[in-house]
Scaffold this active site. Structure first.
Site, mmCIF file in Angstrom:
data_model
loop_
_atom_site.group_PDB
_atom_site.id
_atom_site.type_symbol
_atom_site.label_atom_id
_atom_site.label_comp_id
_atom_site.label_asym_id
_atom_site.label_seq_id
_atom_site.Cartn_x
_atom_site.Cartn_y
_atom_site.Cartn_z
ATOM 1 N N ASN A 9 60.748 -41.178 66.315
ATOM 2 C CA ASN A 9 60.667 -42.374 65.471
ATOM 3 C C ASN A 9 60.722 -41.875 64.033
ATOM 4 O O ASN A 9 59.740 -41.344 63.526
ATOM 5 C CB ASN A 9 59.348 -43.127 65.758
ATOM 6 N N TRP A 10 61.881 -42.036 63.444
ATOM 7 C CA TRP A 10 62.072 -41.502 62.078
ATOM 8 C C TRP A 10 61.334 -42.327 61.037
ATOM 9 O O TRP A 10 61.199 -41.890 59.901
ATOM 10 C CB TRP A 10 63.569 -41.464 61.733
ATOM 11 N N LYS A 11 60.886 -43.517 61.413
ATOM 12 C CA LYS A 11 60.228 -44.425 60.460
ATOM 13 C C LYS A 11 61.143 -44.623 59.236
ATOM 14 O O LYS A 11 62.357 -44.573 59.386
ATOM 15 C CB LYS A 11 58.831 -43.904 60.101
ATOM 16 N N HIS A 96 54.965 -51.352 67.003
ATOM 17 C CA HIS A 96 54.352 -50.158 66.422
ATOM 18 C C HIS A 96 53.149 -50.583 65.582
ATOM 19 O O HIS A 96 53.177 -51.612 64.926
ATOM 20 C CB HIS A 96 55.378 -49.406 65.574
ATOM 21 N N GLU A 98 52.139 -49.629 62.817
ATOM 22 C CA GLU A 98 52.440 -49.832 61.390
ATOM 23 C C GLU A 98 52.996 -51.230 61.155
ATOM 24 O O GLU A 98 52.745 -51.846 60.119
ATOM 25 C CB GLU A 98 53.423 -48.752 60.908
ATOM 26 N N GLU A 168 49.911 -45.189 71.576
ATOM 27 C CA GLU A 168 49.753 -44.466 70.310
ATOM 28 C C GLU A 168 48.410 -44.826 69.685
ATOM 29 O O GLU A 168 48.295 -45.862 69.014
ATOM 30 C CB GLU A 168 50.866 -44.847 69.333
ATOM 31 N N GLY A 174 50.098 -39.608 62.402
ATOM 32 C CA GLY A 174 50.291 -39.019 61.082
ATOM 33 C C GLY A 174 49.051 -38.333 60.528
ATOM 34 O O GLY A 174 48.996 -37.989 59.353
ATOM 35 N N SER A 214 50.774 -37.521 66.341
ATOM 36 C CA SER A 214 50.702 -36.094 65.977
ATOM 37 C C SER A 214 51.103 -35.175 67.121
ATOM 38 O O SER A 214 50.544 -34.090 67.299
ATOM 39 C CB SER A 214 49.298 -35.733 65.463
ATOM 40 N N GLY A 235 56.744 -38.955 65.572
ATOM 41 C CA GLY A 235 57.063 -39.336 64.198
ATOM 42 C C GLY A 235 57.484 -38.119 63.394
ATOM 43 O O GLY A 235 58.631 -37.671 63.455
ATOM 44 N N GLY A 236 56.539 -37.555 62.650
ATOM 45 C CA GLY A 236 56.823 -36.455 61.721
ATOM 46 C C GLY A 236 57.666 -35.329 62.303
ATOM 47 O O GLY A 236 58.637 -34.891 61.670
HETATM 48 P P1 13P Z 1 53.356 -38.883 64.112
HETATM 49 O O1 13P Z 1 54.000 -38.081 65.200
HETATM 50 O O2 13P Z 1 53.892 -38.593 62.753
HETATM 51 O O3 13P Z 1 51.869 -38.835 64.205
HETATM 52 O O4 13P Z 1 53.765 -40.415 64.376
HETATM 53 C C1 13P Z 1 53.591 -40.935 65.637
HETATM 54 C C2 13P Z 1 54.232 -42.277 65.683
HETATM 55 O O5 13P Z 1 53.770 -43.203 65.051
HETATM 56 C C3 13P Z 1 55.461 -42.420 66.455
HETATM 57 O O6 13P Z 1 55.827 -43.750 66.576
#
Ligand code: 13P
Length: 251
Positions: A9-11, A96, A98, A168, A174, A214, A235-236
């Site tokens: 997930n590149w956000k 998600h 967020e 999640e 994050g 994470s 994500g990251g």
């Molecule tokens: P991180 O891997 O950066 O913690 O993000 C997880 C996430 O929200 C994937 O959708």
């Protein structure tokens, strides 16, 4: 048998040239490899068509990170499920934390988005998860049950079979703080039982449940070794081939 999936997930990261370079780099890195999981990358809307054209979509699935809760029409700025499907993307990340937190997405909105995604042939990757206070109060099982029930319990069994769940925990996103493999296994097994209570054992056993929060090259192997952890939503660590590839190879 349910599929294992590692999804990025590149956000809201990467310009179009950066995103295309990342997708092409991953495509090249996976060339000729025999993988034990499906690979999906969730890109910004602006990158979907370009990325879908640049990668071998038989090897790398492409996901949007959201879709509109309306079919089409006068909704300035929105992107419909049909538009996403027309880019060559096959998945959409929905719910998600967020989006729930910053854009006030409700269970009802998400239910509409899930229905539109399915109607347009997209596979939803539906996110659930508790915040830290809920975990500390021991409410995490109830919270994820409610999220699954509110948005996913009115589907036909056929439609539900096309859903991927991503657990999640918000406190792990994050933050560098990961749920332990034991914590992930415990709640994934719980989510599977909740699914079984509505759709039956066979569909529950076939549902892919991803862990997100994470996840990285160091902890991925331990997490995906658990019987109910069928992969990850990353994500990251999905923003570079060097960090993402070892996760893809963790199975
Ligand atoms: P991180 O891997 O950066 O913690 O993000 C997880 C996430 O929200 C994937 O959708």
């Amino acid at each position: 048998m349910r599929k294992n999936i590692i999804a990025g997930n590149w956000k809201m990261n990467t310009t179009l040239p950066e995103g295309l370079a990342l997708a092409k780099g991953l495509n090249k890195a996976l060339e000729g490899k025999s993988l034990k999981c499906d690979v999906v990358i969730g890109t910004p809307f602006t990158h979907l068509a370009g990325v879908a054209a640049a990668v071998d979509t038989a090897r790398i699935g492409v996901a949007a990170q959201n879709c509109a809760d309306r079919d089409k029409g006068a909704y300035t700025g929105e992107v419909s499920a049909a538009m996403i499907a027309s880019t060559g993307a096959g998945y959409v990340i929905l719910g998600h934390s967020e989006r729930r937190q910053y854009y006030h997405e409700t269970a009802a909105t998400l239910k509409a988005k899930v229905a539109l995604a399915l109607a347009n042939g997209l596979k939803p990757i539906f996110c659930v998860g508790e915040v830290l206070e809920e975990r500390e109060a021991g409410k995490h099982f109830d919270i994820v049950d409610q999220q699954v029930r509110d948005s996913l319990f009115d589907l036909t069994p056929e439609d539900f079979s096309r859903i991927v769940i991503a657990y999640e925990p918000v406190w792990a996103i994050g933050t560098g703080k990961t749920a332990t493999a034991d914590q992930a296994q415990e709640i994934h097994a719980h989510i599977r039982r909740t699914i079984a209570s509505r759709y039956g054992e066979a569909i529950a056993a076939d549902t892919t449940i991803l862990y997100g929060g994470s996840m990285n090259a160091d902890n991925a192997r331990d997490l995906v070794a658990r019987p109910d952890v069928d992969g990850g939503l990353i994500g990251g660590a999905s923003l570079s081939v060097e960090k993402f590839l070892p996760i893809v190879e963790a199975f």
